[in-house]
Write a protein that holds these residues in place. Sequence first.
Motif, PDB file in Angstrom:
ATOM      1  N   ARG A  94       0.822  -1.203   0.000  1.00 14.99           N
ATOM      2  CA  ARG A  94       0.000   0.000   0.000  1.00 14.99           C
ATOM      3  C   ARG A  94       0.858   1.255   0.000  1.00 14.99           C
ATOM      4  O   ARG A  94       2.025   1.231   0.397  1.00 14.99           O
ATOM      5  CB  ARG A  94      -0.912   0.015   1.232  1.00 14.99           C
ATOM      6  N   GLU A  95       0.269   2.348  -0.410  1.00 11.74           N
ATOM      7  CA  GLU A  95       0.929   3.651  -0.339  1.00 11.74           C
ATOM      8  C   GLU A  95       1.256   3.976   1.120  1.00 11.74           C
ATOM      9  O   GLU A  95       0.423   3.815   2.014  1.00 11.74           O
ATOM     10  CB  GLU A  95       0.007   4.734  -0.913  1.00 11.74           C
ATOM     11  N   GLY A  96       2.494   4.383   1.365  1.00 11.41           N
ATOM     12  CA  GLY A  96       2.910   4.719   2.715  1.00 11.41           C
ATOM     13  C   GLY A  96       3.313   3.528   3.562  1.00 11.41           C
ATOM     14  O   GLY A  96       3.668   3.706   4.736  1.00 11.41           O
ATOM     15  N   GLU A  97       3.276   2.335   3.014  1.00  3.21           N
ATOM     16  CA  GLU A  97       3.642   1.152   3.798  1.00  3.21           C
ATOM     17  C   GLU A  97       5.091   1.248   4.244  1.00  3.21           C
ATOM     18  O   GLU A  97       5.955   1.768   3.541  1.00  3.21           O
ATOM     19  CB  GLU A  97       3.421  -0.118   2.982  1.00  3.21           C
ATOM     20  N   ARG A  98       5.346   0.719   5.448  1.00  2.00           N
ATOM     21  CA  ARG A  98       6.681   0.779   6.023  1.00  2.00           C
ATOM     22  C   ARG A  98       7.398  -0.552   5.860  1.00  2.00           C
ATOM     23  O   ARG A  98       6.778  -1.614   5.879  1.00  2.00           O
ATOM     24  CB  ARG A  98       6.607   1.150   7.498  1.00  2.00           C
ATOM     25  N   THR A  99       8.724  -0.484   5.749  1.00  2.00           N
ATOM     26  CA  THR A  99       9.517  -1.698   5.628  1.00  2.00           C
ATOM     27  C   THR A  99      10.939  -1.454   6.125  1.00  2.00           C
ATOM     28  O   THR A  99      11.427  -0.326   6.119  1.00  2.00           O
ATOM     29  CB  THR A  99       9.562  -2.200   4.163  1.00  2.00           C
ATOM     30  N   VAL A 100      11.581  -2.531   6.559  1.00  2.00           N
ATOM     31  CA  VAL A 100      13.004  -2.496   6.905  1.00  2.00           C
ATOM     32  C   VAL A 100      13.827  -3.205   5.833  1.00  2.00           C
ATOM     33  O   VAL A 100      15.063  -3.278   5.953  1.00  2.00           O
ATOM     34  CB  VAL A 100      13.271  -3.146   8.279  1.00  2.00           C
ATOM     35  N   ALA A 101      13.174  -3.735   4.806  1.00  2.00           N
ATOM     36  CA  ALA A 101      13.863  -4.462   3.740  1.00  2.00           C
ATOM     37  C   ALA A 101      14.283  -3.491   2.646  1.00  2.00           C
ATOM     38  O   ALA A 101      13.430  -2.848   2.033  1.00  2.00           O
ATOM     39  CB  ALA A 101      12.959  -5.545   3.167  1.00  2.00           C
ATOM     40  N   PRO A 102      15.579  -3.349   2.363  1.00  2.00           N
ATOM     41  CA  PRO A 102      16.020  -2.462   1.283  1.00  2.00           C
ATOM     42  C   PRO A 102      15.512  -2.946  -0.074  1.00  2.00           C
ATOM     43  O   PRO A 102      15.048  -4.080  -0.213  1.00  2.00           O
ATOM     44  CB  PRO A 102      17.551  -2.547   1.359  1.00  2.00           C
ATOM     45  N   PRO A 103      15.592  -2.083  -1.099  1.00  2.00           N
ATOM     46  CA  PRO A 103      15.129  -2.481  -2.425  1.00  2.00           C
ATOM     47  C   PRO A 103      15.987  -3.588  -3.022  1.00  2.00           C
ATOM     48  O   PRO A 103      17.044  -3.941  -2.477  1.00  2.00           O
ATOM     49  CB  PRO A 103      15.252  -1.182  -3.234  1.00  2.00           C
ATOM     50  N   VAL A 104      15.511  -4.125  -4.139  1.00  2.00           N
ATOM     51  CA  VAL A 104      16.230  -5.175  -4.862  1.00  2.00           C
ATOM     52  C   VAL A 104      16.380  -4.709  -6.310  1.00  2.00           C
ATOM     53  O   VAL A 104      15.408  -4.261  -6.925  1.00  2.00           O
ATOM     54  CB  VAL A 104      15.469  -6.516  -4.823  1.00  2.00           C
ATOM     55  N   CYS A 105      17.586  -4.799  -6.850  1.00  2.00           N
ATOM     56  CA  CYS A 105      17.787  -4.371  -8.234  1.00  2.00           C
ATOM     57  C   CYS A 105      17.154  -5.379  -9.182  1.00  2.00           C
ATOM     58  O   CYS A 105      16.900  -6.542  -8.825  1.00  2.00           O
ATOM     59  CB  CYS A 105      19.269  -4.192  -8.547  1.00  2.00           C
ATOM     60  N   ALA A 106      16.892  -4.949 -10.405  1.00  2.00           N
ATOM     61  CA  ALA A 106      16.200  -5.801 -11.382  1.00  2.00           C
ATOM     62  C   ALA A 106      16.946  -7.096 -11.636  1.00  2.00           C
ATOM     63  O   ALA A 106      16.343  -8.168 -11.773  1.00  2.00           O
ATOM     64  CB  ALA A 106      16.012  -5.026 -12.686  1.00  2.00           C
ATOM     65  N   GLY A 107      18.283  -7.023 -11.692  1.00  2.00           N
ATOM     66  CA  GLY A 107      19.046  -8.226 -11.978  1.00  2.00           C
ATOM     67  C   GLY A 107      19.001  -9.271 -10.880  1.00  2.00           C
ATOM     68  O   GLY A 107      19.215 -10.465 -11.141  1.00  2.00           O
ATOM     69  N   CYS A 108      18.722  -8.844  -9.642  1.00  2.00           N
ATOM     70  CA  CYS A 108      18.717  -9.779  -8.511  1.00  2.00           C
ATOM     71  C   CYS A 108      17.316 -10.270  -8.138  1.00  2.00           C
ATOM     72  O   CYS A 108      17.179 -11.139  -7.281  1.00  2.00           O
ATOM     73  CB  CYS A 108      19.368  -9.129  -7.287  1.00  2.00           C
ATOM     74  N   VAL A 109      16.262  -9.697  -8.762  1.00  2.00           N
ATOM     75  CA  VAL A 109      14.896 -10.084  -8.406  1.00  2.00           C
ATOM     76  C   VAL A 109      14.648 -11.581  -8.592  1.00  2.00           C
ATOM     77  O   VAL A 109      14.139 -12.249  -7.674  1.00  2.00           O
ATOM     78  CB  VAL A 109      13.867  -9.245  -9.189  1.00  2.00           C
ATOM     79  N   PRO A 110      14.954 -12.176  -9.762  1.00  2.00           N
ATOM     80  CA  PRO A 110      14.687 -13.612  -9.915  1.00  2.00           C
ATOM     81  C   PRO A 110      15.397 -14.467  -8.865  1.00  2.00           C
ATOM     82  O   PRO A 110      14.826 -15.424  -8.337  1.00  2.00           O
ATOM     83  CB  PRO A 110      15.200 -13.915 -11.330  1.00  2.00           C
ATOM     84  N   GLU A 111      16.632 -14.093  -8.547  1.00  2.00           N
ATOM     85  CA  GLU A 111      17.399 -14.819  -7.541  1.00  2.00           C
ATOM     86  C   GLU A 111      16.773 -14.678  -6.161  1.00  2.00           C
ATOM     87  O   GLU A 111      16.665 -15.653  -5.401  1.00  2.00           O
ATOM     88  CB  GLU A 111      18.833 -14.290  -7.534  1.00  2.00           C
ATOM     89  N   ALA A 112      16.362 -13.469  -5.817  1.00  2.00           N
ATOM     90  CA  ALA A 112      15.749 -13.241  -4.510  1.00  2.00           C
ATOM     91  C   ALA A 112      14.447 -14.023  -4.370  1.00  2.00           C
ATOM     92  O   ALA A 112      14.181 -14.652  -3.332  1.00  2.00           O
ATOM     93  CB  ALA A 112      15.494 -11.752  -4.301  1.00  2.00           C
ATOM     94  N   VAL A 113      13.620 -13.996  -5.413  1.00  2.00           N
ATOM     95  CA  VAL A 113      12.346 -14.718  -5.385  1.00  2.00           C
ATOM     96  C   VAL A 113      12.581 -16.230  -5.267  1.00  2.00           C
ATOM     97  O   VAL A 113      11.858 -16.933  -4.565  1.00  2.00           O
ATOM     98  CB  VAL A 113      11.524 -14.384  -6.654  1.00  2.00           C
ATOM     99  N   ARG A 114      13.620 -16.693  -5.923  1.00  2.00           N
ATOM    100  CA  ARG A 114      13.898 -18.134  -5.937  1.00  2.00           C
ATOM    101  C   ARG A 114      14.545 -18.628  -4.650  1.00  2.00           C
ATOM    102  O   ARG A 114      14.228 -19.713  -4.147  1.00  2.00           O
ATOM    103  CB  ARG A 114      14.816 -18.459  -7.118  1.00  2.00           C
ATOM    104  N   ASP A 115      15.465 -17.824  -4.081  1.00  2.00           N
ATOM    105  CA  ASP A 115      16.336 -18.335  -3.026  1.00  2.00           C
ATOM    106  C   ASP A 115      16.045 -17.808  -1.626  1.00  2.00           C
ATOM    107  O   ASP A 115      16.540 -18.369  -0.655  1.00  2.00           O
ATOM    108  CB  ASP A 115      17.801 -18.015  -3.356  1.00  2.00           C
ATOM    109  N   CYS A 116      15.288 -16.717  -1.496  1.00  2.00           N
ATOM    110  CA  CYS A 116      15.058 -16.138  -0.169  1.00  2.00           C
ATOM    111  C   CYS A 116      14.032 -16.959   0.601  1.00  2.00           C
ATOM    112  O   CYS A 116      12.865 -17.041   0.192  1.00  2.00           O
ATOM    113  CB  CYS A 116      14.587 -14.698  -0.305  1.00  2.00           C
ATOM    114  N   PRO A 117      14.426 -17.598   1.726  1.00  2.00           N
ATOM    115  CA  PRO A 117      13.489 -18.460   2.466  1.00  2.00           C
ATOM    116  C   PRO A 117      12.207 -17.747   2.906  1.00  2.00           C
ATOM    117  O   PRO A 117      11.114 -18.314   2.751  1.00  2.00           O
ATOM    118  CB  PRO A 117      14.317 -18.933   3.668  1.00  2.00           C
TER     119      PRO A 117
END
Length: 290
Positions: free
Chosen positions: A117-140
């Motif tokens: 949502r708009e204004g949602e808070r997070t402590v997780a930094p962004p992910v670059c486009a090249g690392c998105v598939p890897e993050a989706v696949r490997d992040c538990p």
Amino acid sequence: MKATGKDVYRLADGRRVPYVTCWSAEKVLPGRIVRHPRRAGIAYPDEVRTDRDIERALWVRQGLGRGGGEPVMAGVHPLRQRQCMADNACQVCGHPAVLDQRGYVFLMRSPSGVPVREGERTVAPPVCAGCVPEAVRDCPPLARGFVAAHVGSYEFWGIAGIIHDPHTLSPLPHDVAEPLPQVAFEDPRFCWTLAARVVVSLRDVTPLSVEDLLSLCADQPPRTASPVDEALAAHPAFNAPLDDPLAGPQAEALLADAIFGPGTAQVIATRSGSSRAADHCSASTPEDIA
């Protein structure tokens, strides 16, 4: 466990260890909590200017030693998390995460699939486009369900950490589901909180389906070593014998310089025999120190 040269850090099965991940050699360092002598809040009795950020938040002391020991995949290093947020850097590779000047991709675990949502808070930094598939696949955590969003910008909202009782200075009980409660800058509890994460608020949010996410990141090759790793790879401090007493401090000073710019490192010797490099660029001013 640590690769050499410009190779990335990987597990035995080939998965990459994200840039923000803690390693077992990066111990939380001693730091007795006392009452601030001049204003409300907590402090360290031996506090130095690099223990606080520009908002006067007191930060947990944790050693630097990426690649040392075993990766703690469930852990996030406070300094590298803060660096990624401040530099708009990818939490996986440490490179800039901006998408062609159009904003950033954020991934959040969400078993229920509720959109970001708009204004949602997070402590997780962004992910670059090249690392998105890897993050989706490997992040538990993401394996149990995640949501994604394109975010035009984000702003610093507060911190997440351990809130202390103003009377006893003991850590307050917390919800098991939220071991590091989030506290806004203007919250009265802010000065009683030992920070471990920066919290940001997302702006110009566009939720992304899995198909949209993969399409947005198509044809983007994954990056290898982070800029910091590349800057440090050939330095003698990283090739010195493990029993060299200067190797650790030299490596940590160089890491702080590589992250925050030449001449910014302060290596702080602790009573445990470890050392700690801290953020000079966002430290508080001298008059803020106990």
